[in-house]
Design a protein around this motif. Structure first.
Motif, PDB file in Angstrom:
ATOM      1  N   PRO A 265      -1.206 -62.403 -16.808  1.00 19.17           N
ATOM      2  CA  PRO A 265      -1.751 -63.730 -16.523  1.00 19.17           C
ATOM      3  C   PRO A 265      -2.470 -64.288 -17.743  1.00 19.17           C
ATOM      4  CG  PRO A 265      -3.195 -62.046 -15.651  1.00 19.17           C
ATOM      5  CD  PRO A 265      -1.985 -61.321 -16.191  1.00 19.17           C
ATOM      6  N   PRO A 266      -2.607 -65.598 -17.834  1.00 18.25           N
ATOM      7  CA  PRO A 266      -3.433 -66.177 -18.895  1.00 18.25           C
ATOM      8  C   PRO A 266      -4.899 -65.897 -18.600  1.00 18.25           C
ATOM      9  CG  PRO A 266      -2.769 -67.884 -17.362  1.00 18.25           C
ATOM     10  CD  PRO A 266      -2.059 -66.624 -16.931  1.00 18.25           C
ATOM     11  N   ASN A 267      -5.704 -65.789 -19.641  1.00 12.67           N
ATOM     12  CA  ASN A 267      -7.123 -65.559 -19.368  1.00 12.67           C
ATOM     13  C   ASN A 267      -7.844 -66.895 -19.174  1.00 12.67           C
ATOM     14  OD1 ASN A 267      -9.077 -66.282 -21.723  1.00 12.67           O
ATOM     15  ND2 ASN A 267      -7.343 -65.313 -22.791  1.00 12.67           N
ATOM     16  N   PRO A 268      -8.864 -66.920 -18.299  1.00  9.33           N
ATOM     17  CA  PRO A 268      -9.529 -68.183 -17.958  1.00  9.33           C
ATOM     18  C   PRO A 268     -10.605 -68.634 -18.945  1.00  9.33           C
ATOM     19  CG  PRO A 268      -9.483 -66.642 -16.080  1.00  9.33           C
ATOM     20  CD  PRO A 268      -9.161 -65.866 -17.315  1.00  9.33           C
ATOM     21  N   PHE A 269     -10.760 -67.959 -20.084  1.00  2.23           N
ATOM     22  CA  PHE A 269     -11.830 -68.334 -21.001  1.00  2.23           C
ATOM     23  C   PHE A 269     -11.382 -69.252 -22.127  1.00  2.23           C
ATOM     24  CE2 PHE A 269     -13.570 -64.414 -19.097  1.00  2.23           C
ATOM     25  CZ  PHE A 269     -14.719 -64.973 -18.548  1.00  2.23           C
ATOM     26  N   ALA A 270     -10.078 -69.405 -22.331  1.00  2.00           N
ATOM     27  CA  ALA A 270      -9.597 -70.393 -23.290  1.00  2.00           C
ATOM     28  C   ALA A 270      -9.732 -71.773 -22.657  1.00  2.00           C
ATOM     29  CB  ALA A 270      -8.145 -70.108 -23.656  1.00  2.00           C
ATOM     30  N   SER A 271     -10.416 -72.677 -23.317  1.00  2.00           N
ATOM     31  CA  SER A 271     -10.618 -74.004 -22.733  1.00  2.00           C
ATOM     32  C   SER A 271      -9.337 -74.813 -22.711  1.00  2.00           C
ATOM     33  CB  SER A 271     -11.697 -74.766 -23.519  1.00  2.00           C
ATOM     34  OG  SER A 271     -11.355 -74.847 -24.897  1.00  2.00           O
ATOM     35  N   HIS A 272      -8.441 -74.548 -23.650  1.00  2.00           N
ATOM     36  CA  HIS A 272      -7.164 -75.254 -23.744  1.00  2.00           C
ATOM     37  C   HIS A 272      -6.053 -74.212 -23.794  1.00  2.00           C
ATOM     38  CE1 HIS A 272     -10.192 -77.987 -25.436  1.00  2.00           C
ATOM     39  NE2 HIS A 272      -9.432 -78.969 -24.997  1.00  2.00           N
ATOM     40  N   ILE A 273      -5.100 -74.326 -22.880  1.00  2.00           N
ATOM     41  CA  ILE A 273      -4.049 -73.316 -22.765  1.00  2.00           C
ATOM     42  C   ILE A 273      -2.687 -73.969 -23.002  1.00  2.00           C
ATOM     43  CG2 ILE A 273      -2.952 -71.606 -21.264  1.00  2.00           C
ATOM     44  CD1 ILE A 273      -5.612 -71.358 -19.771  1.00  2.00           C
ATOM     45  N   ALA A 274      -2.010 -73.505 -24.039  1.00  2.00           N
ATOM     46  CA  ALA A 274      -0.661 -73.971 -24.358  1.00  2.00           C
ATOM     47  C   ALA A 274       0.311 -72.901 -23.892  1.00  2.00           C
ATOM     48  CB  ALA A 274      -0.518 -74.215 -25.858  1.00  2.00           C
ATOM     49  N   LYS A 275       0.753 -73.011 -22.647  1.00  2.00           N
ATOM     50  CA  LYS A 275       1.617 -71.971 -22.098  1.00  2.00           C
ATOM     51  C   LYS A 275       3.078 -72.382 -22.209  1.00  2.00           C
ATOM     52  CE  LYS A 275       1.847 -68.330 -18.776  1.00  2.00           C
ATOM     53  NZ  LYS A 275       1.154 -67.547 -17.754  1.00  2.00           N
ATOM     54  N   TYR A 276       3.893 -71.449 -22.689  1.00  2.00           N
ATOM     55  CA  TYR A 276       5.298 -71.701 -22.979  1.00  2.00           C
ATOM     56  C   TYR A 276       6.206 -70.861 -22.081  1.00  2.00           C
ATOM     57  CZ  TYR A 276       4.046 -73.984 -27.418  1.00  2.00           C
ATOM     58  OH  TYR A 276       3.552 -74.834 -28.376  1.00  2.00           O
ATOM     59  N   PHE A 277       7.431 -71.334 -21.910  1.00  2.00           N
ATOM     60  CA  PHE A 277       8.484 -70.510 -21.328  1.00  2.00           C
ATOM     61  C   PHE A 277       9.162 -69.662 -22.405  1.00  2.00           C
ATOM     62  CE2 PHE A 277       8.213 -73.906 -18.117  1.00  2.00           C
ATOM     63  CZ  PHE A 277       8.086 -73.132 -16.980  1.00  2.00           C
ATOM     64  N   ALA A 278       9.394 -70.219 -23.589  1.00  2.00           N
ATOM     65  CA  ALA A 278      10.099 -69.511 -24.662  1.00  2.00           C
ATOM     66  C   ALA A 278       9.108 -68.743 -25.520  1.00  2.00           C
ATOM     67  CB  ALA A 278      10.882 -70.500 -25.517  1.00  2.00           C
ATOM     68  N   ASN A 279       9.206 -67.421 -25.506  1.00  2.00           N
ATOM     69  CA  ASN A 279       8.257 -66.616 -26.258  1.00  2.00           C
ATOM     70  C   ASN A 279       8.419 -66.790 -27.761  1.00  2.00           C
ATOM     71  OD1 ASN A 279       6.152 -64.591 -26.436  1.00  2.00           O
ATOM     72  ND2 ASN A 279       7.735 -63.205 -27.193  1.00  2.00           N
ATOM     73  N   ALA A 280       9.637 -66.968 -28.245  1.00  2.00           N
ATOM     74  CA  ALA A 280       9.837 -67.132 -29.683  1.00  2.00           C
ATOM     75  C   ALA A 280       9.132 -68.389 -30.188  1.00  2.00           C
ATOM     76  CB  ALA A 280      11.329 -67.188 -30.002  1.00  2.00           C
ATOM     77  N   THR A 281       9.231 -69.471 -29.431  1.00  2.00           N
ATOM     78  CA  THR A 281       8.536 -70.708 -29.801  1.00  2.00           C
ATOM     79  C   THR A 281       7.042 -70.497 -29.776  1.00  2.00           C
ATOM     80  OG1 THR A 281      10.342 -71.981 -28.798  1.00  2.00           O
ATOM     81  CG2 THR A 281       8.279 -73.152 -29.217  1.00  2.00           C
ATOM     82  N   ARG A 282       6.582 -69.786 -28.778  1.00  2.00           N
ATOM     83  CA  ARG A 282       5.148 -69.516 -28.652  1.00  2.00           C
ATOM     84  C   ARG A 282       4.624 -68.686 -29.809  1.00  2.00           C
ATOM     85  NH1 ARG A 282       3.160 -63.961 -26.792  1.00  2.00           N
ATOM     86  NH2 ARG A 282       0.979 -64.328 -26.231  1.00  2.00           N
ATOM     87  N   GLU A 283       5.317 -67.596 -30.164  1.00  2.00           N
ATOM     88  CA  GLU A 283       4.855 -66.709 -31.233  1.00  2.00           C
ATOM     89  C   GLU A 283       4.795 -67.440 -32.567  1.00  2.00           C
ATOM     90  OE1 GLU A 283       3.592 -63.833 -31.306  1.00  2.00           O
ATOM     91  OE2 GLU A 283       4.302 -62.598 -29.657  1.00  2.00           O
ATOM     92  N   ASP A 284       5.876 -68.138 -32.900  1.00  2.00           N
ATOM     93  CA  ASP A 284       5.911 -68.835 -34.178  1.00  2.00           C
ATOM     94  C   ASP A 284       4.860 -69.930 -34.231  1.00  2.00           C
ATOM     95  OD1 ASP A 284       7.352 -69.455 -36.776  1.00  2.00           O
ATOM     96  OD2 ASP A 284       7.530 -71.377 -35.752  1.00  2.00           O
ATOM     97  N   GLY A 285       4.710 -70.660 -33.135  1.00  2.00           N
ATOM     98  CA  GLY A 285       3.738 -71.739 -33.111  1.00  2.00           C
ATOM     99  C   GLY A 285       2.312 -71.255 -33.196  1.00  2.00           C
ATOM    100  N   LEU A 286       2.013 -70.145 -32.559  1.00  2.00           N
ATOM    101  CA  LEU A 286       0.664 -69.591 -32.597  1.00  2.00           C
ATOM    102  C   LEU A 286       0.270 -69.228 -34.020  1.00  2.00           C
ATOM    103  CD1 LEU A 286      -1.916 -68.287 -31.490  1.00  2.00           C
ATOM    104  CD2 LEU A 286      -0.542 -66.314 -30.791  1.00  2.00           C
TER     105      LEU A 286
END
Length: 374
Positions: A265-286
């Protein structure tokens, strides 16, 4: 300590992502021609839509009455209507908040939340290989990337990476939380993979940054009642929301998780959550957005992947100045998972050595990062 708005101003001022922006644009400009209206409920703005020029506008997932929709289409606008029965909005204009992803947690448990329902939809449609579903996922992820870029305009972003297995109530978790607090108090925006463990600890530290020292000590004690997200995500998340309720108005930070690893699950302490379906897009973007450096806490395969995902553009100088990298725990990165020797060899080949560091303790990371940043 750096703060972030819900989103930053757009460079071309043509995107409208809230009803307040819609009203302000209509009032100030008297036209919506050429604008992009994204995920805004316009069912109560029929009069404005009927009276305003919308030539060349694009309405993405904006509910509106049929007469308003017919009029804007006649103007030459494009209307992409909301998709019914989805647990997420593919056209969303802003990042997620913890309250949004965990809505219904108290009433129905984690399984009833939009986060859990979105993961269930992803699992079901991915197995079906439905082209419409994959298109919705792609549109959603692009919308999230756009919102993330807008949020981080002018921010000095530092990443904290590490394993999800780091349990609440451990010395390592407490140290990672203090690291996040230290980085946030120095004016940096903390960004993590958005999940449990080391990621949650760093976001918690950033959340605690505006409060006094006792707040974090007490929060760590409360969280230790639910050390991990197994066997109950509901209990784990509820403990986090207990902390948020007791100490509201925490500091800002970013979490970038993925439904690809939906069991986390995402953690509730990040005030802004950018959740993705595509992990590759998420990893590179992070990693690409961590322009002020990355701290790598002990982790396993995922963290090793992130180290080299970050090192590769540094090696080929595709980002210009190499991003500083600090690896924490000498034994872990030289003996348990001997990543450091290979990283250092790559660094020698491309003059990256002045931008990497290996430290023994988490508390040494902020100073090492500052040194590498010069």
């Amino acid at each position: 300590m750096q703060t972030m708005p819900a989103h930053a101003a757009h460079h071309d001022d043509r995107e409208i992502e809230t009803i307040e922006e819609f009203d302000a644009t209509v009032s100030a400009r008297g036209t919506l021609a050429g604008h992009r209206v994204q995920g805004v409920d316009l069912t109560d703005r029929t009069r404005e839509l009927l009276a305003t020029d919308t030539a060349g506008a694009v309405f993405l997932g904006c509910p509106m009455r049929e007469n308003a929709a017919a009029k804007v289409r006649a103007d030459g606008a494009l209307v992409f209507p909301p998709v019914p029965d989805l647990p997420f909005d593919p056209y969303r204009g802003l990042l997620y908040s913890p309250d949004e992803l965990f809505a219904s947690l108290a009433d129905g448990g984690y399984e009833a939340t939009p986060d859990a329902r979105s993961y269930a939809w992803f699992q079901r449609t991915r197995a079906d290989r439905d082209i419409f579903a994959s298109t919705l996922r792609a549109v959603h992820d692009d919308s999230v990337s756009d919102a993330l870029d807008e949020l981080l305009v002018g921010a000095q972003v530092v990443g904290v990476m590490g394993g999800h297995a780091m349990a609440r109530g451990t010395e390592a978790y407490d140290d990672a939380a203090r690291l996040g607090r230290s980085l946030a108090r120095s004016g940096l925006t903390v960004a993590t993979g958005g999940g449990p463990g080391a990621m949650e600890a760093a976001n918690l530290g950033a959340y605690a940054a505006p409060h006094d020292g006792e707040m974090l000590t007490e929060a760590l004690r409360l969280l230790a009642k639910a050390p991990t997200f197994t066997p109950s995500i509901t209990a784990w998340a509820s403990a986090a929301f207990e902390v948020r309720t007791r100490w509201p108005e925490g500091g800002t930070s970013v979490g970038i998780p993925t439904w690809f690893y939906g069991h986390e699950p995402p953690n509730p302490f990040a005030s802004h959550i950018a959740k993705y379906f595509a992990n590759a897009t998420r990893e590179d973007g992070l990693l690409a957005r961590c322009d002020h450096g990355v701290v790598f806490l002990p982790g396993a395969a995922g963290t090793v992947q992130e180290i080299f995902d970050n090192a590769t553009p540094n090696y080929y100088e595709s980002r210009g100045e190499p991003t500083p990298m600090v690896l924490v725990d000498r034994v872990h990165w030289t003996e348990r998972l001997p990543t450091w020797p290979l990283l250092r060899s790559l660094a020698r080949d491309r003059s990256m050595e002045s931008r990497i560091a290996l430290v023994d303790r988490i508390e040494d990371a902020p100073e090492a990062l500052e040194r590498l940043r010069g």
